[in-house]
Enzyme design. Structure first.
Site, PDB file in Angstrom:
ATOM      1  N   ARG A  80       0.829  -1.209   0.000  1.00 42.09           N
ATOM      2  CA  ARG A  80       0.000   0.000   0.000  1.00 42.09           C
ATOM      3  C   ARG A  80       0.861   1.255   0.000  1.00 42.09           C
ATOM      4  O   ARG A  80       1.907   1.290   0.648  1.00 42.09           O
ATOM      5  CB  ARG A  80      -0.915   0.002   1.241  1.00 42.09           C
ATOM      6  N   ASP A  81       0.372   2.269  -0.721  1.00 40.74           N
ATOM      7  CA  ASP A  81       1.065   3.552  -0.736  1.00 40.74           C
ATOM      8  C   ASP A  81       1.008   4.168   0.667  1.00 40.74           C
ATOM      9  O   ASP A  81      -0.019   4.119   1.336  1.00 40.74           O
ATOM     10  CB  ASP A  81       0.412   4.492  -1.766  1.00 40.74           C
ATOM     11  N   ILE A  82       2.117   4.736   1.096  1.00 38.58           N
ATOM     12  CA  ILE A  82       2.209   5.303   2.446  1.00 38.58           C
ATOM     13  C   ILE A  82       1.340   6.555   2.583  1.00 38.58           C
ATOM     14  O   ILE A  82       0.923   6.918   3.683  1.00 38.58           O
ATOM     15  CB  ILE A  82       3.688   5.625   2.776  1.00 38.58           C
TER      16      ILE A  82
ATOM     17  N   ASN B 286       4.074   7.165 -13.639  1.00 38.93           N
ATOM     18  CA  ASN B 286       4.611   8.504 -13.881  1.00 38.93           C
ATOM     19  C   ASN B 286       6.053   8.404 -14.343  1.00 38.93           C
ATOM     20  O   ASN B 286       6.801   7.556 -13.854  1.00 38.93           O
ATOM     21  CB  ASN B 286       4.551   9.325 -12.590  1.00 38.93           C
TER      22      ASN B 286
ATOM     23  N   VAL C  74       9.671   8.776  -6.982  1.00 41.28           N
ATOM     24  CA  VAL C  74      10.549   7.658  -6.605  1.00 41.28           C
ATOM     25  C   VAL C  74      11.065   7.016  -7.896  1.00 41.28           C
ATOM     26  O   VAL C  74      10.270   6.560  -8.730  1.00 41.28           O
ATOM     27  CB  VAL C  74       9.802   6.626  -5.734  1.00 41.28           C
TER      28      VAL C  74
ATOM     29  N   HIS D  81       7.005   2.162 -10.908  1.00 41.74           N
ATOM     30  CA  HIS D  81       5.917   1.584 -10.126  1.00 41.74           C
ATOM     31  C   HIS D  81       4.597   1.883 -10.805  1.00 41.74           C
ATOM     32  O   HIS D  81       4.425   2.948 -11.397  1.00 41.74           O
ATOM     33  CB  HIS D  81       5.910   2.125  -8.697  1.00 41.74           C
TER      34      HIS D  81
END
Ligand code: 5GP
EC number: 3.9.1.-
Length: 120
Positions: free
Chosen positions: A34-36, A92, A101, A105
């Site tokens: 999960r994305d933070i 992205n 990052v 992803h």
């Protein structure tokens, strides 16, 4: 990233479980968690285990791992119960794409309407 050696990001540590993060899925090619900082009720990141900094660095050798991102996205969307209502997959690239990052992803966003495609 042709000459320069790719630098590891926080995601490499997550893949190796050096940072305690609940993994939703992991196999020999990809990892999902999960994305933070979730931007929707469901916000999952699915990443290749191999460090590929940007989509510009993708090669033919990566096709199996990158294809796996989609089959895992589909599986996780069903597991989260958002597959029928729908969801958005985003990758992205670099500054104009909003990449933060530099380990590619796939964002899986859903659980609610996720709005228009672009807000320029
Ligand atoms: P980008 O903007 O590069 O496409 O997306 C990077 C995503 O990674 C962001 O949504 C951000 O919240 C997420 N992120 C950054 N650091 C961490 C972290 O340490 N753990 C998790 N789970 N997500 C992170």
């Amino acid at each position: 990233m042709t000459e320069q050696k790719a630098e590891e990001t926080i995601f490499s540590k997550i893949i190796r479980q050096e940072i305690p993060t609940e993994l939703l899925y992991q196999d020999e090619l990809v990892t999902a968690f999960r994305d933070i900082s979730p931007k929707a009720k469901t916000h999952i990141l699915i990443i290749p285990n191999k460090l590929i900094p940007t989509v510009n660095d993708v090669t033919q050798d990566d096709e199996l791992a990158l294809g796996r991102l989609f089959t895992v996205a589909k599986k996780l969307a069903a597991q989260e119960g958002i597959d029928e209502d729908g969801y958005r997959l985003i990758m992205n690239c670099n500054r104009h794409g909003g990449q933060e990052v530099y380990h590619i992803h796939m964002h899986l966003l859903g659980g609610q309407p996720v709005g228009p495609l672009v807000a320029l």
